[in-house]
Design a protein around this motif. Structure first.
Motif, PDB file in Angstrom:
ATOM      1  N   MET A  44       0.964  -1.041  -0.061  1.00 58.56           N
ATOM      2  CA  MET A  44      -0.070  -0.095  -0.043  1.00 58.56           C
ATOM      3  C   MET A  44       0.982   1.425  -0.063  1.00 58.56           C
ATOM      4  SD  MET A  44      -3.416  -0.942   2.319  1.00 58.56           S
ATOM      5  CE  MET A  44      -2.670  -0.183   3.753  1.00 58.56           C
ATOM      6  N   LYS A  45       1.824   1.357   0.649  1.00 61.29           N
ATOM      7  CA  LYS A  45       2.880   2.391   0.823  1.00 61.29           C
ATOM      8  C   LYS A  45       3.620   2.578  -0.526  1.00 61.29           C
ATOM      9  CE  LYS A  45       2.768   3.458   5.466  1.00 61.29           C
ATOM     10  NZ  LYS A  45       3.412   3.412   6.626  1.00 61.29           N
ATOM     11  N   LEU A  46       4.009   1.474  -1.077  1.00 60.99           N
ATOM     12  CA  LEU A  46       4.832   1.468  -2.176  1.00 60.99           C
ATOM     13  C   LEU A  46       3.960   2.006  -3.331  1.00 60.99           C
ATOM     14  CD1 LEU A  46       7.471   0.694  -3.590  1.00 60.99           C
ATOM     15  CD2 LEU A  46       6.465  -1.529  -4.275  1.00 60.99           C
ATOM     16  N   GLU A  47       2.604   1.689  -3.404  1.00 65.30           N
ATOM     17  CA  GLU A  47       1.553   2.201  -4.517  1.00 65.30           C
ATOM     18  C   GLU A  47       1.438   3.594  -4.230  1.00 65.30           C
ATOM     19  OE1 GLU A  47      -1.961  -0.172  -3.627  1.00 65.30           O
ATOM     20  OE2 GLU A  47      -1.333  -1.720  -5.049  1.00 65.30           O
ATOM     21  N   ARG A  59      12.240  13.135   0.985  1.00 60.41           N
ATOM     22  CA  ARG A  59      12.428  14.378   1.544  1.00 60.41           C
ATOM     23  C   ARG A  59      11.557  14.198   3.053  1.00 60.41           C
ATOM     24  NH1 ARG A  59      11.120  16.498  -3.620  1.00 60.41           N
ATOM     25  NH2 ARG A  59       9.026  16.924  -3.094  1.00 60.41           N
ATOM     26  N   VAL A  60      10.818  13.344   3.450  1.00 60.93           N
ATOM     27  CA  VAL A  60      10.026  13.190   4.746  1.00 60.93           C
ATOM     28  C   VAL A  60      11.009  12.932   5.798  1.00 60.93           C
ATOM     29  CG1 VAL A  60       7.727  12.935   3.512  1.00 60.93           C
ATOM     30  CG2 VAL A  60       9.118  11.003   4.120  1.00 60.93           C
ATOM     31  N   HIS A  61      10.514  12.939   6.948  1.00 59.87           N
ATOM     32  CA  HIS A  61      11.436  12.464   8.212  1.00 59.87           C
ATOM     33  C   HIS A  61      10.458  11.891   9.095  1.00 59.87           C
ATOM     34  CE1 HIS A  61      14.664  12.802  10.781  1.00 59.87           C
ATOM     35  NE2 HIS A  61      13.780  12.891  11.917  1.00 59.87           N
ATOM     36  N   PRO A  62      10.916  10.416   9.073  1.00 63.21           N
ATOM     37  CA  PRO A  62      12.292   9.800   8.782  1.00 63.21           C
ATOM     38  C   PRO A  62      11.735   9.425   7.235  1.00 63.21           C
ATOM     39  CG  PRO A  62      11.159   8.392  10.049  1.00 63.21           C
ATOM     40  CD  PRO A  62      10.510   9.632  10.109  1.00 63.21           C
ATOM     41  N   PRO A  63      13.062   9.617   6.200  1.00 66.34           N
ATOM     42  CA  PRO A  63      12.772   9.319   4.768  1.00 66.34           C
ATOM     43  C   PRO A  63      12.346   7.817   4.748  1.00 66.34           C
ATOM     44  CG  PRO A  63      14.999   9.512   5.392  1.00 66.34           C
ATOM     45  CD  PRO A  63      14.295  10.007   6.539  1.00 66.34           C
ATOM     46  N   SER A  64      11.298   7.601   4.027  1.00 66.84           N
ATOM     47  CA  SER A  64      10.970   6.321   3.340  1.00 66.84           C
ATOM     48  C   SER A  64      11.866   5.776   2.267  1.00 66.84           C
ATOM     49  CB  SER A  64       9.570   6.246   2.751  1.00 66.84           C
ATOM     50  OG  SER A  64       8.547   6.913   3.892  1.00 66.84           O
ATOM     51  N   ILE A  65      12.441   6.840   1.556  1.00 72.02           N
ATOM     52  CA  ILE A  65      13.392   6.305   0.532  1.00 72.02           C
ATOM     53  C   ILE A  65      14.818   7.061   0.919  1.00 72.02           C
ATOM     54  CG2 ILE A  65      13.712   6.585  -2.004  1.00 72.02           C
ATOM     55  CD1 ILE A  65      10.854   6.635  -2.575  1.00 72.02           C
ATOM     56  N   VAL A  66      15.867   6.369   1.206  1.00 66.78           N
ATOM     57  CA  VAL A  66      17.048   6.767   1.748  1.00 66.78           C
ATOM     58  C   VAL A  66      18.063   6.582   0.578  1.00 66.78           C
ATOM     59  CG1 VAL A  66      18.783   6.404   3.429  1.00 66.78           C
ATOM     60  CG2 VAL A  66      16.395   5.918   3.923  1.00 66.78           C
ATOM     61  N   PHE A  67      18.818   7.796   0.551  1.00 67.00           N
ATOM     62  CA  PHE A  67      19.841   7.612  -0.435  1.00 67.00           C
ATOM     63  C   PHE A  67      21.191   6.769   0.139  1.00 67.00           C
ATOM     64  CE2 PHE A  67      23.919   9.590  -1.995  1.00 67.00           C
ATOM     65  CZ  PHE A  67      23.737   9.430  -3.415  1.00 67.00           C
ATOM     66  N   GLU A  68      21.793   5.765  -0.599  1.00 63.53           N
ATOM     67  CA  GLU A  68      22.652   4.892  -0.308  1.00 63.53           C
ATOM     68  C   GLU A  68      23.891   5.221  -0.784  1.00 63.53           C
ATOM     69  OE1 GLU A  68      22.794   3.050   2.502  1.00 63.53           O
ATOM     70  OE2 GLU A  68      20.850   2.779   2.848  1.00 63.53           O
ATOM     71  N   GLY A  69      24.266   6.061  -1.745  1.00 64.88           N
ATOM     72  CA  GLY A  69      25.236   6.583  -2.391  1.00 64.88           C
ATOM     73  C   GLY A  69      25.368   6.143  -3.922  1.00 64.88           C
ATOM     74  N   ASP A  70      26.293   6.603  -4.645  1.00 64.14           N
ATOM     75  CA  ASP A  70      26.425   6.132  -6.078  1.00 64.14           C
ATOM     76  C   ASP A  70      25.104   6.080  -6.715  1.00 64.14           C
ATOM     77  OD1 ASP A  70      29.317   6.143  -5.964  1.00 64.14           O
ATOM     78  OD2 ASP A  70      29.276   3.987  -5.365  1.00 64.14           O
ATOM     79  N   GLY A  71      24.184   7.044  -6.509  1.00 68.98           N
ATOM     80  CA  GLY A  71      22.846   7.024  -7.212  1.00 68.98           C
ATOM     81  C   GLY A  71      21.976   5.856  -6.859  1.00 68.98           C
ATOM     82  N   VAL A  72      22.147   5.129  -5.764  1.00 69.55           N
ATOM     83  CA  VAL A  72      21.374   4.110  -5.184  1.00 69.55           C
ATOM     84  C   VAL A  72      20.395   4.493  -4.193  1.00 69.55           C
ATOM     85  CG1 VAL A  72      21.272   1.835  -4.626  1.00 69.55           C
ATOM     86  CG2 VAL A  72      22.906   2.275  -6.115  1.00 69.55           C
ATOM     87  N   PHE A  73      19.402   3.932  -3.979  1.00 68.56           N
ATOM     88  CA  PHE A  73      18.420   4.187  -3.016  1.00 68.56           C
ATOM     89  C   PHE A  73      17.908   2.977  -2.433  1.00 68.56           C
ATOM     90  CE2 PHE A  73      18.636   8.039  -5.623  1.00 68.56           C
ATOM     91  CZ  PHE A  73      18.505   8.860  -4.752  1.00 68.56           C
ATOM     92  N   ILE A  75      14.363   1.843  -0.319  1.00 68.84           N
ATOM     93  CA  ILE A  75      13.015   2.003  -0.201  1.00 68.84           C
ATOM     94  C   ILE A  75      12.388   1.049   0.928  1.00 68.84           C
ATOM     95  CG2 ILE A  75      10.499   1.803  -1.161  1.00 68.84           C
ATOM     96  CD1 ILE A  75      11.714   2.353  -3.774  1.00 68.84           C
ATOM     97  N   GLY A  76      11.750   1.682   1.877  1.00 70.95           N
ATOM     98  CA  GLY A  76      11.130   0.937   3.023  1.00 70.95           C
ATOM     99  C   GLY A  76      10.011   1.474   3.599  1.00 70.95           C
ATOM    100  N   THR A  77       9.604   1.106   4.887  1.00 72.70           N
ATOM    101  CA  THR A  77       8.581   1.847   5.440  1.00 72.70           C
ATOM    102  C   THR A  77       8.929   1.754   6.897  1.00 72.70           C
ATOM    103  OG1 THR A  77       7.069  -0.166   5.856  1.00 72.70           O
ATOM    104  CG2 THR A  77       6.782   1.039   3.972  1.00 72.70           C
ATOM    105  N   VAL A  78       8.496   2.222   7.808  1.00 71.27           N
ATOM    106  CA  VAL A  78       8.861   2.033   9.314  1.00 71.27           C
ATOM    107  C   VAL A  78       7.785   0.929   9.902  1.00 71.27           C
ATOM    108  CG1 VAL A  78       9.380   4.650   9.732  1.00 71.27           C
ATOM    109  CG2 VAL A  78       6.989   3.875   9.969  1.00 71.27           C
ATOM    110  N   ASP A  79       6.868   0.584   9.140  1.00 73.66           N
ATOM    111  CA  ASP A  79       6.004  -0.580   9.442  1.00 73.66           C
ATOM    112  C   ASP A  79       6.770  -2.010   9.366  1.00 73.66           C
ATOM    113  OD1 ASP A  79       4.009   1.264   9.863  1.00 73.66           O
ATOM    114  OD2 ASP A  79       3.238   1.048   7.912  1.00 73.66           O
ATOM    115  N   THR A  80       7.698  -2.021   8.424  1.00 72.21           N
ATOM    116  CA  THR A  80       8.110  -3.246   7.903  1.00 72.21           C
ATOM    117  C   THR A  80       9.564  -3.180   8.067  1.00 72.21           C
ATOM    118  OG1 THR A  80       8.299  -3.221   5.607  1.00 72.21           O
ATOM    119  CG2 THR A  80       5.975  -3.883   6.698  1.00 72.21           C
ATOM    120  N   LEU A  81      10.291  -4.350   7.890  1.00 74.10           N
ATOM    121  CA  LEU A  81      11.803  -4.498   7.586  1.00 74.10           C
ATOM    122  C   LEU A  81      12.360  -4.729   6.251  1.00 74.10           C
ATOM    123  CD1 LEU A  81      12.997  -6.153  11.097  1.00 74.10           C
ATOM    124  CD2 LEU A  81      13.112  -3.695  10.249  1.00 74.10           C
ATOM    125  N   PHE A  82      11.179  -4.981   5.391  1.00 70.06           N
ATOM    126  CA  PHE A  82      11.312  -5.372   4.126  1.00 70.06           C
ATOM    127  C   PHE A  82      11.905  -3.886   3.131  1.00 70.06           C
ATOM    128  CE2 PHE A  82      10.359  -6.001  -0.539  1.00 70.06           C
ATOM    129  CZ  PHE A  82      10.848  -7.301  -0.466  1.00 70.06           C
TER     130      PHE A  82
END
Length: 144
Positions: A44-47, A59-73, A75-82
């Motif tokens: 549901m959050k991915l949608e 850009r939200v806090h905490p971010p749901s999409i986190v920059f990991e360096g070298d153009g890679v991100f 994606i997660g949610t605070v509700d799950t560890l996937f």
């Protein structure tokens, strides 16, 4: 080795188109079997992220999409560890290429999680992916 990605069809217009590798689709299916309720929350959050644009959720806090360096991100949610790991095609947030994913075992990233991120950075940098676009291929749908 080239990784083919297929576009996910959400059934509604999106600001960010999502393309997934077979590994991401497989990991999502496994996640659904193990943690069905968490899978539904994640989907549901991915949608929502796709509908409103992935860049908004970096850009939200905490971010749901986190920059990991070298153009890679990541994606997660605070509700799950996937987590889904990928990058934007062409550097803008119009298309997200999801190459790999994993279910974290705790709140911190493990060494294997970091190796996954490093692999996606290599795929992006070396262009080891392509879009799978074939007429007559049924659309990829992530079933809620």
């Amino acid at each position: 080795m080239t990784i083919e990605v297929t576009e996910v069809q959400f059934g509604f217009p999106t600001k960010t188109r999502l393309w997934c590798s077979p590994k991401v689709v497989s990991e999502l299916a496994a996640f659904k079997k193990v943690k069905r309720n968490d899978y539904h929350q994640f989907l549901m959050k991915l949608e929502r992220y796709a509908k409103n644009g992935f860049d908004l959720y970096a850009r939200v806090h905490p971010p749901s999409i986190v920059f990991e360096g070298d153009g890679v991100f990541r994606i997660g949610t605070v509700d799950t560890l996937f987590r889904i790991i990928g990058f934007y095609n062409g550097g803008n947030a119009l298309e997200f290429i999801a190459i790999d994913s994993f279910l974290k075992h705790g709140t911190k990233l493990s060494a294997s999680d970091r190796r996954c991120i490093a692999w996606v950075q290599k795929v992006r940098k070396e262009g080891l992916w392509k879009k799978k676009v074939e007429n007559g291929t049924p659309p990829l749908r992530l079933v809620n």
